[in-house]
Design an enzyme around this catalytic site. Structure first.
Site, PDB file in Angstrom:
ATOM      1  N   PHE A  35      -1.276   2.426  -6.473  1.00 21.34           N
ATOM      2  CA  PHE A  35      -2.860   2.775  -4.785  1.00 21.34           C
ATOM      3  C   PHE A  35      -1.838   2.021  -4.099  1.00 21.34           C
ATOM      4  CE2 PHE A  35      -5.753   1.946  -2.133  1.00 21.34           C
ATOM      5  CZ  PHE A  35      -6.367   3.426  -1.887  1.00 21.34           C
TER       6      PHE A  35
ATOM      7  N   ASP B 220       4.138  -5.033  -2.747  1.00 25.44           N
ATOM      8  CA  ASP B 220       2.257  -4.310  -2.203  1.00 25.44           C
ATOM      9  C   ASP B 220       1.578  -5.539  -3.134  1.00 25.44           C
ATOM     10  OD1 ASP B 220      -0.124  -3.526  -1.581  1.00 25.44           O
ATOM     11  OD2 ASP B 220      -0.309  -1.375  -1.789  1.00 25.44           O
TER      12      ASP B 220
ATOM     13  N   LYS C 210      -7.279  -7.403   0.728  1.00 23.49           N
ATOM     14  CA  LYS C 210      -8.625  -7.528  -0.367  1.00 23.49           C
ATOM     15  C   LYS C 210      -9.274  -8.992   0.085  1.00 23.49           C
ATOM     16  CE  LYS C 210      -8.591  -3.260  -2.719  1.00 23.49           C
ATOM     17  NZ  LYS C 210      -6.961  -2.599  -3.085  1.00 23.49           N
TER      18      LYS C 210
HETATM   19  C1  LIG Z   1      -6.933  -1.358  -1.600  1.00 17.79           C
HETATM   20  C2  LIG Z   1      -5.340  -1.227  -2.048  1.00 17.79           C
HETATM   21  C3  LIG Z   1      -4.634  -1.051  -0.568  1.00 17.79           C
HETATM   22  C4  LIG Z   1      -5.457   0.041   0.600  1.00 17.79           C
HETATM   23  O1  LIG Z   1      -5.510  -1.229   1.200  1.00 17.79           O
HETATM   24  P1  LIG Z   1      -7.766  -0.488   2.548  1.00 17.79           P
HETATM   25  O2  LIG Z   1      -7.498  -2.497   2.669  1.00 17.79           O
HETATM   26  O3  LIG Z   1      -8.094   0.282   1.658  1.00 17.79           O
HETATM   27  O4  LIG Z   1      -6.367   0.255   3.521  1.00 17.79           O
HETATM   28  C5  LIG Z   1      -3.311  -0.639  -0.629  1.00 17.79           C
HETATM   29  N1  LIG Z   1      -2.517  -0.909  -1.423  1.00 17.79           N
HETATM   30  C6  LIG Z   1      -3.088  -1.494  -2.791  1.00 17.79           C
HETATM   31  C7  LIG Z   1      -2.028  -2.199  -3.937  1.00 17.79           C
HETATM   32  C8  LIG Z   1      -4.923  -1.989  -3.007  1.00 17.79           C
HETATM   33  O5  LIG Z   1      -5.404  -2.651  -4.046  1.00 17.79           O
END
Ligand SMILES: *Cc1c(COP(=O)(O)O)cnc(C)c1O
Length: 397
Positions: A135, A220, A249
């Protein structure tokens, strides 16, 4: 009192499957709804409220900064931005940072940087290899990076330049690598994909492959970073260093902010090639600085290791008791249980009625992402709610 759920159904886009719950206040690991009912919050705003709701260090920094200077644009130098930049670089293996406002912007910025690197140093290579079940956020480009058909299919055709391959199998990456590949992008642990923990040597093998091919490794760490899995950054636990890392986050302690960091060799943006109106504004950066400083000074990652191990051991105990729990997985306080059959909704509703909020990351996977400073007592309280709920489910089955 207004019927907020009615207003939502009338005025808000129909995109969220919300719990029938209107939250009005939070403090630490607890929230209250508009009827005054208290809940233990093991969702933390999707892992964002790293120090719990309205932590005094974050609130103090935000209030003070709001009275001082909120936004300037990046035409000017501002002090909270540079203080936070220095701290992040000092505590990570990376050399430079860029601030933005969300996770998806951080990851997309990281990919832009890798593409720039490809143009300058890899003969125009532009493809990024990512993992299935990953994700990376919700922009058109990042759903192309996100290896989940349910996010991709409603929006095809998608931007090109991404190849989604099996996670936790380095050969899948090797087979997908071509002369057009500029980077591999992975989560150290897949969060939204269901808390999927790779083998201990996976990231190391990917790192070696990237080095062999001269391509970049992007991690990420939007979900795994800032103490969530028991180290300040997730990569520390896998003995690798990324060339580029995305954060968001937990970084702002509840205030929206994201960042991507890079090694000097990959920091190839020239002036004007990337930017942001709000990114790195004094308000968000003050929150980020207060959060990060507290997490470091209070040794939160170490505490996460201990409380996380305790939470996992309690869930393991439930697993031996209830045969429909088929797996307990995670690291630190990024933890999930796998349930046989898509019955997590029923468990969630029953827990909510008894005052515990949990997140169904998949129909058969329940995720536990409490604040990082949660106590053993809070965990005991959560388990004391969950266990009888599971008992009832066991009876029905
Ligand atoms: C939540 C998440 C995102 C996206 O973050 P947003 O602030 O919702 O745009 C991207 N990568 C990972 C691994 C995430 O958990």
């Amino acid at each position: 009192m207004a019927d907020w759920q009615e207003l939502e159904s009338k005025y808000y886009m129909r995109t969220f499957k919300r719990m029938p719950l209107t939250l009005v206040r939070g403090e630490g690991a607890r929230v209250w709804d508009d009827r005054g009912k208290e809940y233990l919050d093991f969702t933390s705003g999707w892992g964002v409220n790293s120090l719990g709701h309205c932590h005094p260090a974050v609130v103090g920094a935000v209030c003070e900064q709001a009275r001082t200077l909120i936004q300037t644009s990046n035409q000017f130098y501002t002090t909270p931005q540079l203080r936070l930049a220095e701290l992040l670089v000092d505590k990570s293996c990376l050399d430079r940072v860029f601030f933005c406002n969300s996770g998806v912007e951080a990851v997309e910025g990281a990919v832009k940087l890798a593409r720039r690197y490809g143009k300058l140093h890899l003969g125009g290579a532009y493809q990024v290899i990512t993992a299935l079940n990953s994700f990376h956020g919700r922009t058109l480009t990042m759903i192309a990076a996100t290896g989940q058909p349910k996010h991709q299919e409603p929006y095809t055709p998608l931007p090109s330049g991404f190849i989604n391959v099996e996670y936790n199998r380095v050969n899948a990456i090797k087979e997908a690598t071509t002369s057009e590949t500029c980077a591999v992008m992975l989560e150290p642990i897949q969060g939204e994909g269901g808390v999927n923990v790779p083998d201990d040597d996976y990231l190391k093998a990917v790192r070696s492959w990237c080095d062999e091919k001269g391509i970049l490794l992007i991690l990420d760490e939007v979900q795994t970073g800032i103490g969530r899995i028991g180290s300040l950054f997730g990569y520390e636990q896998y003995s690798v260093e990324p060339d580029i890392m995305a954060l968001a986050k937990g970084l702002g302690g509840g205030v929206p902010m994201g960042a991507f960091l890079a090694k000097d060799k990959a920091s190839v943006f020239a002036p004007g090639e990337h930017g942001s109106t709000f990114g790195g504004n004094p308000l968000a950066c003050s929150a980020g600085y207060a959060t990060l400083k507290f997490i470091i000074e209070d040794d939160i990652p170490n505490k996460v290791k201990q409380t996380g191990a305790y939470l996992i051991s309690e869930l393991e105990r439930l697993k031996t008791k209830f045969s429909f729990i088929t797996d307990v997985r995670g690291r630190g306080l990024l933890v999930a249980i796998q349930i046989a059959g898509d019955i997590s909704d029923g468990i969630l509703v029953a827990c909510r009625e008894r005052g515990l909020l949990l997140n169904p990351v998949k129909p058969s996977v329940i995720r536990f992402i409490p604040p990082l400073n949660i106590t053993k007592n809070d965990i005991d309280e959560a388990i004391a709610i969950l266990e009888p709920v599971l008992m009832d489910v066991g009876k029905e089955k």
